[in-house]
Write a protein that holds these residues in place. Sequence first.
Motif, PDB file in Angstrom:
ATOM      1  N   ILE A 170       0.621  -1.074   0.253  1.00  0.00           N
ATOM      2  CA  ILE A 170       0.150  -0.109   0.178  1.00  0.00           C
ATOM      3  C   ILE A 170       0.737   1.222   0.140  1.00  0.00           C
ATOM      4  O   ILE A 170       0.452   2.395  -0.925  1.00  0.00           O
ATOM      5  N   PRO A 171       1.680   0.885   0.985  1.00  0.00           N
ATOM      6  CA  PRO A 171       2.540   2.655   1.062  1.00  0.00           C
ATOM      7  C   PRO A 171       3.015   2.746  -0.642  1.00  0.00           C
ATOM      8  O   PRO A 171       3.271   4.302  -0.869  1.00  0.00           O
ATOM      9  N   LEU A 172       4.354   1.547  -0.942  1.00  0.00           N
ATOM     10  CA  LEU A 172       5.086   1.735  -2.777  1.00  0.00           C
ATOM     11  C   LEU A 172       3.746   1.932  -3.746  1.00  0.00           C
ATOM     12  O   LEU A 172       3.707   2.744  -4.143  1.00  0.00           O
ATOM     13  N   LEU A 173       2.460   1.635  -3.821  1.00  0.00           N
ATOM     14  CA  LEU A 173       1.491   1.791  -4.003  1.00  0.00           C
ATOM     15  C   LEU A 173       1.217   2.969  -4.016  1.00  0.00           C
ATOM     16  O   LEU A 173       0.702   4.228  -5.312  1.00  0.00           O
ATOM     17  N   ALA A 174       0.683   3.795  -3.744  1.00  0.00           N
ATOM     18  CA  ALA A 174      -0.171   5.562  -2.599  1.00  0.00           C
ATOM     19  C   ALA A 174       1.494   5.992  -3.384  1.00  0.00           C
ATOM     20  O   ALA A 174       0.872   6.845  -3.906  1.00  0.00           O
ATOM     21  N   ARG A 175       2.740   5.590  -3.462  1.00  0.00           N
ATOM     22  CA  ARG A 175       3.330   6.647  -3.581  1.00  0.00           C
ATOM     23  C   ARG A 175       3.891   6.804  -5.194  1.00  0.00           C
ATOM     24  O   ARG A 175       3.892   7.556  -5.451  1.00  0.00           O
ATOM     25  N   ALA A 176       3.217   5.896  -5.943  1.00  0.00           N
ATOM     26  CA  ALA A 176       3.440   5.776  -7.453  1.00  0.00           C
ATOM     27  C   ALA A 176       2.049   5.637  -8.237  1.00  0.00           C
ATOM     28  O   ALA A 176       2.411   5.698  -9.280  1.00  0.00           O
ATOM     29  N   ALA A 177       1.053   6.169  -7.353  1.00  0.00           N
ATOM     30  CA  ALA A 177      -0.730   6.357  -7.965  1.00  0.00           C
ATOM     31  C   ALA A 177      -0.279   7.749  -8.737  1.00  0.00           C
ATOM     32  O   ALA A 177      -0.916   6.793 -10.156  1.00  0.00           O
ATOM     33  N   GLU A 178       0.453   8.792  -8.536  1.00  0.00           N
ATOM     34  CA  GLU A 178       0.380   9.262 -10.058  1.00  0.00           C
ATOM     35  C   GLU A 178       1.140   9.115 -10.889  1.00  0.00           C
ATOM     36  O   GLU A 178       0.476   9.349 -12.199  1.00  0.00           O
ATOM     37  N   ARG A 179       2.326   8.247 -11.119  1.00  0.00           N
ATOM     38  CA  ARG A 179       2.125   7.556 -12.119  1.00  0.00           C
ATOM     39  C   ARG A 179       1.461   6.851 -12.522  1.00  0.00           C
ATOM     40  O   ARG A 179       1.632   6.395 -14.410  1.00  0.00           O
ATOM     41  N   LEU A 180       0.725   6.094 -11.645  1.00  0.00           N
ATOM     42  CA  LEU A 180       0.186   5.086 -12.446  1.00  0.00           C
ATOM     43  C   LEU A 180      -1.560   5.745 -12.888  1.00  0.00           C
ATOM     44  O   LEU A 180      -2.223   4.860 -13.547  1.00  0.00           O
ATOM     45  N   HIS A 181      -1.637   6.531 -12.314  1.00  0.00           N
ATOM     46  CA  HIS A 181      -2.740   7.563 -12.755  1.00  0.00           C
ATOM     47  C   HIS A 181      -4.087   6.314 -12.624  1.00  0.00           C
ATOM     48  O   HIS A 181      -5.609   7.148 -12.909  1.00  0.00           O
ATOM     49  N   VAL A 182      -3.608   6.708 -11.106  1.00  0.00           N
ATOM     50  CA  VAL A 182      -4.396   5.899 -10.229  1.00  0.00           C
ATOM     51  C   VAL A 182      -5.145   7.067  -8.769  1.00  0.00           C
ATOM     52  O   VAL A 182      -5.555   6.114  -8.170  1.00  0.00           O
ATOM     53  N   LEU A 183      -4.991   8.345  -9.644  1.00  0.00           N
ATOM     54  CA  LEU A 183      -5.975   9.074  -8.100  1.00  0.00           C
ATOM     55  C   LEU A 183      -7.131   9.709  -8.336  1.00  0.00           C
ATOM     56  O   LEU A 183      -7.674   9.785  -9.212  1.00  0.00           O
ATOM     57  N   ASP A 184      -7.374   9.616  -6.837  1.00  0.00           N
ATOM     58  CA  ASP A 184      -9.222  10.166  -7.252  1.00  0.00           C
ATOM     59  C   ASP A 184      -9.046  11.940  -6.800  1.00  0.00           C
ATOM     60  O   ASP A 184      -9.125  12.440  -5.684  1.00  0.00           O
ATOM     61  N   ASP A 185      -9.391  12.455  -7.598  1.00  0.00           N
ATOM     62  CA  ASP A 185      -8.954  13.825  -7.620  1.00  0.00           C
ATOM     63  C   ASP A 185     -10.341  14.986  -6.822  1.00  0.00           C
ATOM     64  O   ASP A 185     -11.446  14.471  -7.054  1.00  0.00           O
ATOM     65  N   PRO A 186      -9.702  15.819  -6.277  1.00  0.00           N
ATOM     66  CA  PRO A 186     -11.278  16.285  -5.478  1.00  0.00           C
ATOM     67  C   PRO A 186     -12.152  17.141  -6.061  1.00  0.00           C
ATOM     68  O   PRO A 186     -11.439  17.832  -7.413  1.00  0.00           O
ATOM     69  N   GLU A 187     -13.298  16.797  -6.581  1.00  0.00           N
ATOM     70  CA  GLU A 187     -14.209  17.752  -6.609  1.00  0.00           C
ATOM     71  C   GLU A 187     -15.147  18.482  -5.831  1.00  0.00           C
ATOM     72  O   GLU A 187     -15.420  18.410  -4.846  1.00  0.00           O
ATOM     73  N   SER A 188     -15.796  19.123  -7.008  1.00  0.00           N
ATOM     74  CA  SER A 188     -17.549  20.224  -5.275  1.00  0.00           C
ATOM     75  C   SER A 188     -18.664  18.760  -4.590  1.00  0.00           C
ATOM     76  O   SER A 188     -18.442  18.733  -3.551  1.00  0.00           O
ATOM     77  N   ARG A 189     -18.032  17.635  -5.292  1.00  0.00           N
ATOM     78  CA  ARG A 189     -19.283  16.837  -4.400  1.00  0.00           C
ATOM     79  C   ARG A 189     -18.680  15.080  -3.712  1.00  0.00           C
ATOM     80  O   ARG A 189     -18.703  14.679  -2.758  1.00  0.00           O
TER      81      ARG A 189
END
Length: 90
Positions: free
Chosen positions: A18-37
């Motif tokens: 989990i920590p390793l993948l969390a650091r690589a999440a941006e490169r893997l394009h698996v981020l949940d971006d903030p929105e109004s909802r």
Amino acid sequence: MDLLFAFVIAMVVTMALIPLLARAAERLHVLDDPESRKVHSQPIPRVGGIAMVAGTVLPLWLWLPMDPTLLGYLLAAIVLLVFGTWDDRV
């Protein structure tokens, strides 16, 4: 005893990834971006499922004899992983 060992391996693999993948999440394009909802105000990694699949599949693959049922389970887990990761990216 083998069942307990398999559980511990699954838990350790998941917790280590989990920590390793969390650091690589941006490169893997698996981020949940903030929105109004959304409640969060900064991007949140969506990598827990990848780590859990790896933690589940590894002990099964290492300790159980390969038979058609296990092969079907492993292939189904991989299909779910692929579609889940694709869904998180899109």
